[in-house]
Design an enzyme around this catalytic site. Structure first.
Site, short mmCIF file in Angstrom:
data_model
loop_
_atom_site.label_atom_id
_atom_site.label_comp_id
_atom_site.label_asym_id
_atom_site.label_seq_id
_atom_site.Cartn_x
_atom_site.Cartn_y
_atom_site.Cartn_z
N GLY A 12 -34.76 48.56 -16.98
CA GLY A 12 -34.47 49.16 -15.86
C GLY A 12 -33.99 50.68 -16.23
O GLY A 12 -33.12 50.86 -16.94
N GLY A 17 -29.49 52.21 -15.32
CA GLY A 17 -30.08 51.86 -16.48
C GLY A 17 -30.00 53.20 -17.48
O GLY A 17 -29.71 53.00 -18.41
N ASP A 36 -38.92 50.31 -18.28
CA ASP A 36 -39.17 50.36 -16.88
C ASP A 36 -40.80 49.98 -16.49
O ASP A 36 -41.61 50.02 -17.43
CB ASP A 36 -38.56 51.28 -16.26
CG ASP A 36 -38.25 51.22 -14.43
OD1 ASP A 36 -36.98 51.15 -14.32
OD2 ASP A 36 -39.27 51.07 -13.86
N ARG A 85 -30.67 46.20 -2.00
CA ARG A 85 -31.04 45.44 -0.42
C ARG A 85 -31.41 46.77 0.31
O ARG A 85 -30.71 47.66 0.50
CB ARG A 85 -29.73 44.77 -0.28
CG ARG A 85 -30.09 43.94 0.99
CD ARG A 85 -28.96 42.95 1.19
NE ARG A 85 -28.76 42.67 2.61
CZ ARG A 85 -27.80 41.72 2.90
NH1 ARG A 85 -26.82 41.40 2.03
NH2 ARG A 85 -27.36 41.39 4.13
N ARG A 91 -29.95 38.51 2.70
CA ARG A 91 -29.38 38.20 1.30
C ARG A 91 -30.41 37.22 0.61
O ARG A 91 -30.70 37.43 -0.74
CB ARG A 91 -28.05 37.38 1.36
CG ARG A 91 -26.92 38.37 1.41
CD ARG A 91 -25.70 37.59 1.70
NE ARG A 91 -25.10 36.97 0.34
CZ ARG A 91 -24.42 37.54 -0.42
NH1 ARG A 91 -23.96 38.80 -0.20
NH2 ARG A 91 -24.01 37.27 -1.51
N ASN A 98 -34.98 39.78 -6.66
CA ASN A 98 -34.36 39.83 -7.88
C ASN A 98 -34.45 38.85 -8.95
O ASN A 98 -34.51 39.08 -9.93
CB ASN A 98 -32.96 40.52 -7.83
CG ASN A 98 -32.63 42.07 -7.28
OD1 ASN A 98 -34.06 42.84 -7.30
ND2 ASN A 98 -31.90 42.45 -6.63
N HIS A 178 -18.46 39.44 -8.03
CA HIS A 178 -18.43 40.96 -7.54
C HIS A 178 -18.85 41.10 -6.29
O HIS A 178 -19.87 40.88 -5.96
CB HIS A 178 -19.52 41.50 -8.60
CG HIS A 178 -19.71 43.16 -8.48
ND1 HIS A 178 -18.58 43.89 -8.33
CD2 HIS A 178 -20.64 43.91 -8.27
CE1 HIS A 178 -18.95 45.21 -8.09
NE2 HIS A 178 -19.99 45.12 -7.89
N1 APR Z 1 -38.92 45.63 -15.24
C1 APR Z 1 -38.21 46.67 -15.76
N2 APR Z 1 -37.84 47.40 -14.80
C2 APR Z 1 -37.83 47.10 -13.43
C3 APR Z 1 -38.44 45.92 -13.01
C4 APR Z 1 -39.03 45.24 -14.09
N3 APR Z 1 -39.65 43.76 -13.83
N4 APR Z 1 -38.29 45.91 -11.66
C5 APR Z 1 -37.76 46.92 -11.31
N5 APR Z 1 -37.57 47.61 -12.40
C6 APR Z 1 -36.79 48.83 -12.14
C7 APR Z 1 -37.28 49.75 -11.03
O1 APR Z 1 -38.51 50.35 -11.34
C8 APR Z 1 -36.22 50.72 -11.01
O2 APR Z 1 -36.44 52.11 -11.97
O3 APR Z 1 -35.66 48.83 -12.12
C9 APR Z 1 -35.06 50.14 -11.61
C10 APR Z 1 -33.95 50.01 -10.72
O4 APR Z 1 -33.34 51.48 -10.55
P1 APR Z 1 -32.71 51.87 -9.14
O5 APR Z 1 -33.53 51.40 -7.85
O6 APR Z 1 -32.18 53.08 -9.38
O7 APR Z 1 -31.27 50.99 -9.05
P2 APR Z 1 -29.93 51.19 -9.75
O8 APR Z 1 -28.99 51.94 -8.98
O9 APR Z 1 -30.06 51.59 -11.19
O10 APR Z 1 -29.33 49.55 -9.62
C11 APR Z 1 -29.82 48.54 -10.19
O11 APR Z 1 -27.75 47.44 -10.81
O12 APR Z 1 -25.69 47.88 -10.12
C12 APR Z 1 -26.74 47.03 -9.69
O13 APR Z 1 -26.97 46.65 -7.30
C13 APR Z 1 -27.62 47.33 -8.47
O14 APR Z 1 -29.13 45.50 -8.85
C14 APR Z 1 -28.81 47.00 -8.77
C15 APR Z 1 -29.20 47.32 -10.38
#
Ligand code: APR
Length: 315
Positions: A12, A17, A36, A85, A91, A98, A178
């Site tokens: 991610g 990430g 990612d 979300r 939910r 996820n 959490h």
């Molecule tokens: N493999 C790799 N990356 C993925 C996959 C996958 N199968 N599916 C989604 N992603 C990537 C998305 O492309 C995106 O870049 O995960 C990333 C999520 O990043 P954001 O949308 O910026 O979310 P972020 O704020 O980083 O939060 C990520 O952490 O704190 C928790 O609630 C939050 O569940 C969320 C997670």
């Protein structure tokens, strides 16, 4: 510790990430692979972070990839991949989406990095940590969920702001899942060893606890789009540091319980000693009846999520 350079995989490359990757590099915990599914995103961010190295003074490398094969041999994996979300999403919808993402990623980790320790950050993280534990088949000490560090840090920050004292010597302990049912423990909250109850009135303490519970929501309302990421990433990297440097640090983390705190077959936040084996042990603490009841309610909420995954056929 081993001879070869430490390898950290951040799966991610979104806000949490990429920030976790940056903190790992700044601390020189090891070389980082940022992975990612979005083409170019991890590569671009990795190159940018590498180019910050000569200025920020770190020598660790960051590479970006869309191929899980590149996480091969990672010592530690931080999983932040997932969807937030969105409006109209229940939910259960989020659990399904996820849950599928975490399941796929765990398959890759299992093949590519079978000896790694895995920190789950994707929400709902206690449920996702449970799912990861089932899918990975790793020993329970090598699968952890992040959140206690974040919730405790939020409470420490609010206490520092309230008392106008340094954040550095504030110790807080937040257990449970959490979310709304987290369990902050005032009896284990001190400022340079002074019990918090001697420094503020019960009303003010209650107000700060309420603000801690709503910590994520407060930031979502301010940002309007997106959610918190600096502190969540810091929480995950604090755990990574304790593990990779074999610190034997006592930190609240989501762990598999098998009778500890009177709970079984559930992931929930408890005080853990972290070192080179991941969770070295779960630390028992004396809780009041109210705190124990609150922890049980929190675990019940996580169990509901686990049942949700079962009903969706994700487990
Ligand atoms: N493999 C790799 N990356 C993925 C996959 C996958 N199968 N599916 C989604 N992603 C990537 C998305 O492309 C995106 O870049 O995960 C990333 C999520 O990043 P954001 O949308 O910026 O979310 P972020 O704020 O980083 O939060 C990520 O952490 O704190 C928790 O609630 C939050 O569940 C969320 C997670």
């Amino acid at each position: 510790m081993k001879d070869k350079a430490i390898k950290i995989a951040c799966i991610g490359a979104g806000n949490v990430g990429a920030t976790a990757a940056q903190y790992c590099l700044e601390l020189e915990l090891g070389n980082v692979v940022l992975c990612d599914i979005v083409e170019g995103l991890p590569q671009g961010k990795a190159l940018d972070m590498t180019q910050a190295g000569p200025i920020r003074g770190y020598g660790s490398l960051c590479t970006g990839t869309n191929d899980y094969a590149d996480i091969a041999g990672a010592d530690l994996v931080i999983v932040t991949a997932g969807l937030p979300r969105k409006p109209g999403m229940t939910r259960l919808d989020l659990l399904e989406k996820n849950g599928m993402i975490i399941s796929g990623i765990c398959e890759a980790i299992k093949t590519q990095a079978p000896d790694s320790t895995v920190i789950i950050v994707t929400n709902p993280l206690d449920v996702m940590a449970w799912l990861a534990y089932q899918k990975l088949g790793f020993p329970k000490n090598r699968v952890l969920g992040m959140a206690g560090c974040l919730d405790s840090a939020r409470m420490s920050a609010f206490i520092a702001m309230e008392l106008n004292v340094s954040m550095k010597n504030i110790n807080t302990m937040v257990l449970g899942s959490h979310g709304d049912t987290m369990v902050p423990l005032p009896s284990y909250t001190t400022v340079s060893g002074v019990p918090i109850t001697e420094l503020m009135t019960p009303d003010r303490l209650e107000a700060l606890i309420a603000r801690t519970r709503d910590g994520g929501g407060e930031i979502v309302r301010l940002l309007k789009t997106g959610s918190a990421y600096y502190a969540p990433a810091a929480g995950a990297v604090r755990m990574a540091q304790a593990i990779l440097r074999n610190e034997q640090q006592l930190l609240p983390c989501a762990a598999l319980l098998e009778g500890e705190y009177g709970l079984s077959d559930v992931f929930v936040g408890v005080p853990c000693i972290l070192g080179q084996n991941g969770i070295e042990r779960i630390q028992p603490l004396k809780l009041t009846d109210d705190e124990q009841t609150a922890l049980e309610a929190s675990a019940a909420e996580v169990r509901e999520g686990i049942e949700g995954l079962r009903s969706l056929g994700v487990l």
